[in-house]
Design an enzyme around this catalytic site. Sequence first.
Site, PDB file in Angstrom:
ATOM      1  N   LYS A   1      -2.529   6.583   1.340  1.00 30.66           N
ATOM      2  CA  LYS A   1      -2.482   6.721   2.766  1.00 30.66           C
ATOM      3  C   LYS A   1      -0.987   8.049   3.128  1.00 30.66           C
ATOM      4  CE  LYS A   1      -2.488   4.627   7.351  1.00 30.66           C
ATOM      5  NZ  LYS A   1      -4.009   5.094   7.959  1.00 30.66           N
TER       6      LYS A   1
ATOM      7  N   GLU B   1     -16.416   6.491   4.233  1.00 27.30           N
ATOM      8  CA  GLU B   1     -15.824   6.058   5.483  1.00 27.30           C
ATOM      9  C   GLU B   1     -16.119   6.951   6.522  1.00 27.30           C
ATOM     10  OE1 GLU B   1     -10.889   5.994   5.618  1.00 27.30           O
ATOM     11  OE2 GLU B   1     -11.430   5.987   3.021  1.00 27.30           O
TER      12      GLU B   1
ATOM     13  N   ARG C   1       0.831  -0.915  -0.029  1.00 29.71           N
ATOM     14  CA  ARG C   1      -0.178   0.117  -0.039  1.00 29.71           C
ATOM     15  C   ARG C   1       1.003   1.068   0.034  1.00 29.71           C
ATOM     16  NH1 ARG C   1      -4.747   0.397   4.951  1.00 29.71           N
ATOM     17  NH2 ARG C   1      -2.706   0.797   6.191  1.00 29.71           N
TER      18      ARG C   1
END
Length: 322
Positions: free
Chosen positions: A168, A204, A66
Amino acid sequence: MYVTRCSPEDRGDFPRGELCRYGNIELSPSSGVLNYAQGLFEGMKAYRRPDRAGYTLFRPEENARRMQRGAERMCMPAPSVEQFVHAVRQTVLANRRWVPPQGKGALYLRPLLVGSGPILGLAPAPEYTFLIYAAPVGNYFKEGLAPINLVVHDEFHRAMPGGTGGVKTIANYAPVLRAQMDAKSKGFTDVLYLDSVHKRYLEEVSSCNVFVVKGGVVATPDTRGTILPGITRKSVIELARDRGYKVEERLVSIDDLVAADEVFCTGTAVVVAPVSTVTYQGERYEFRTGPDTVSQELYTTLTSIQMGMAAEDSKGWTVAVE
């Protein structure tokens, strides 16, 4: 903490890092991360194993991949999967005395990748720093393992199509603080965000993914580039399917939410957190919590693997650190 730096002569490859005492780091005032938020972070946990012979990491290679995807989006070099996992293991061992007793918490690990080189104009930084630090942690929410209470915010949005919501990057988190602080001042645990286009589809919570349960169907918003593809989310989806639940990754509307039997959140920090209530436009909706819920079943299954308590890790998700 573990530290390594990649300069132009390294041609995108990070040299072997070193462990040094936790402390302040020096940055140029014109560094890419300070001026243009060119940075990424990861979050993961190390657990003390029940037999006390070492520690357990949960799917660290997924965090590495990621970070690589995020680095590509942010025009940054990234460590290899092997280097990332090695660095995490070294950091755990160097901080072994801070790992809480089994069942009392975990050692939280924070890998950071930042543009540390000076760059005045808007461009990728000339140097990058990859570091990992650690801290012992307990439960993320003040409620502990008790159900949480969310509020839907339809004025502020966490991400937009074409942006960076799916990686992220550090720039995704400060923008949620105003809505989060407002929610907490009114007694809510956190904020549930809607999509920025239609303002009716769930995205989210500030730092975790969301699931809704109706009957035997478990649904979670499809990531679609605006939602972070959580590693706990990915694991919970697989575990739910293994246990016979139908799992749908799709657009989940606010109508789906208010009609749900059960709602829960997933993430590295929160693990699997049941949601007791969600407030939307002044209306408070209640959901099932406690024993015999899907969230409790998945929490028990997941944590037994993460903490090394499962009889067998048939999925190969854990990495031993000894």
